[in-house]
Design an enzyme around this catalytic site. Structure first.
Site, PDB file in Angstrom:
ATOM      1  N   ASN A  22       0.839  -1.214   0.000  1.00  0.00           N
ATOM      2  CA  ASN A  22       0.000   0.000   0.000  1.00  0.00           C
ATOM      3  C   ASN A  22       0.866   1.253   0.000  1.00  0.00           C
ATOM      4  O   ASN A  22       0.541   2.240  -0.664  1.00  0.00           O
ATOM      5  CB  ASN A  22      -0.953  -0.005   1.195  1.00  0.00           C
ATOM      6  CG  ASN A  22      -2.182  -0.843   0.928  1.00  0.00           C
ATOM      7  OD1 ASN A  22      -3.024  -0.470   0.122  1.00  0.00           O
ATOM      8  ND2 ASN A  22      -2.264  -2.007   1.561  1.00  0.00           N
ATOM      9  N   ARG A  99       0.735  -1.883  15.063  1.00  0.00           N
ATOM     10  CA  ARG A  99       0.796  -1.583  16.497  1.00  0.00           C
ATOM     11  C   ARG A  99      -0.459  -0.813  16.883  1.00  0.00           C
ATOM     12  O   ARG A  99      -0.886   0.078  16.143  1.00  0.00           O
ATOM     13  CB  ARG A  99       1.999  -0.686  16.838  1.00  0.00           C
ATOM     14  CG  ARG A  99       3.347  -1.279  16.568  1.00  0.00           C
ATOM     15  CD  ARG A  99       3.678  -2.472  17.410  1.00  0.00           C
ATOM     16  NE  ARG A  99       3.804  -2.208  18.842  1.00  0.00           N
ATOM     17  CZ  ARG A  99       3.863  -3.154  19.770  1.00  0.00           C
ATOM     18  NH1 ARG A  99       3.765  -4.421  19.431  1.00  0.00           N
ATOM     19  NH2 ARG A  99       4.005  -2.841  21.034  1.00  0.00           N
ATOM     20  N   HIS A 117      -7.902  -0.687   6.287  1.00  0.00           N
ATOM     21  CA  HIS A 117      -8.210  -1.942   6.987  1.00  0.00           C
ATOM     22  C   HIS A 117      -8.858  -2.909   5.998  1.00  0.00           C
ATOM     23  O   HIS A 117      -9.751  -2.518   5.240  1.00  0.00           O
ATOM     24  CB  HIS A 117      -9.160  -1.660   8.157  1.00  0.00           C
ATOM     25  CG  HIS A 117      -9.463  -2.896   8.943  1.00  0.00           C
ATOM     26  ND1 HIS A 117      -8.552  -3.453   9.832  1.00  0.00           N
ATOM     27  CD2 HIS A 117     -10.546  -3.712   8.952  1.00  0.00           C
ATOM     28  CE1 HIS A 117      -9.080  -4.543  10.357  1.00  0.00           C
ATOM     29  NE2 HIS A 117     -10.287  -4.721   9.839  1.00  0.00           N
TER      30      HIS A 117
END
Ligand code: GAR
Length: 198
Positions: A22, A99, A117
């Site tokens: 990405n 994270r 996501h």
């Protein structure tokens, strides 16, 4: 590029943990004069992330901040925040950054941080989204770019892309179909997010 055009682009940082496909799409999008962002730093919490190589290859400062070197999440994030500010980043794109960020860090970057996501949020927050979508018998799956807020994968949606779940799909085949859409979606969604911000 003319220097006055360069200054119209928002300086962004991209946070990664791994492969950085990405990130590559954002690097490619930012190369166009008309695109409203330029990448001033790529930061990884994993020093061996392949995405750091992609940044170096594009001549972008590649910074590793190994979370394992910090005792507390807060001290890791303080280092992250310093690196972002030193790089002059005004906006942050999470691209496979694995994270969890504290509420205090998220609030510091509120309205200036987005994430991609691999699910149609609010469905399948968290990890293993493709496996869970198949197991749930979904006929449709996809990806979401959203504003980052303190609740994990909960912020307002900027854009989504859908793919079918096909008979015989494995998590891997489904992930590959979704990833193709992620690569199309993220540059578009970043442009939308920057426009919403102005
Ligand atoms: C992407 O599928 C991204 O959506 C996902 O990690 C992958 C990173 O791939 N992100 C999350 O799961 C965040 N919770 P990449 O490093 O090749 O861009």
């Amino acid at each position: 590029m003319h220097s006055s055009e360069q200054t119209k682009k928002t300086p962004i940082a991209v946070l990664i943990s791994g492969r950085g496909s990405n990130l590559q799409c954002l690097i490619d999008a930012c190369a166009a004069d008309a695109y409203p962002a330029r990448i001033v730093a790529v930061i990884s919490n994993r020093p061996d992330a392949y995405g750091l190589e992609r940044a170096r290859a594009a001549g972008i400062p590649a910074i590793a901040i190994d979370h394992k070197a910090y005792e507390a999440r807060e001290s890791f994030e303080a280092a992250l925040d310093t690196a972002l500010r030193e790089a002059g980043a005004q906006f942050v794109c999470l691209a496979g950054f694995m994270r969890i960020l504290t509420e205090s860090f998220v609030n510091r970057w509120a309205g200036r941080m987005i994430n991609i996501h691999p699910s149609l949020l609010p469905k399948f927050k968290g990890v293993d989204t493709h496996k869970r979508a198949i197991e749930a018998g979904e006929t449709e799956h996809g990806c979401t770019v959203h504003w980052v807020t303190p609740g994990m994968d909960e912020g307002p949606v900027i854009a989504q892309a859908r793919v079918p779940v096909l008979p015989g799909d494995t998590p891997e085949t489904l992930a590959a179909r979704v990833l193709e859409q992620e690569h199309r979606l993220y540059p578009q969604a970043l442009e939308l997010a920057l426009a919403q911000q102005r």
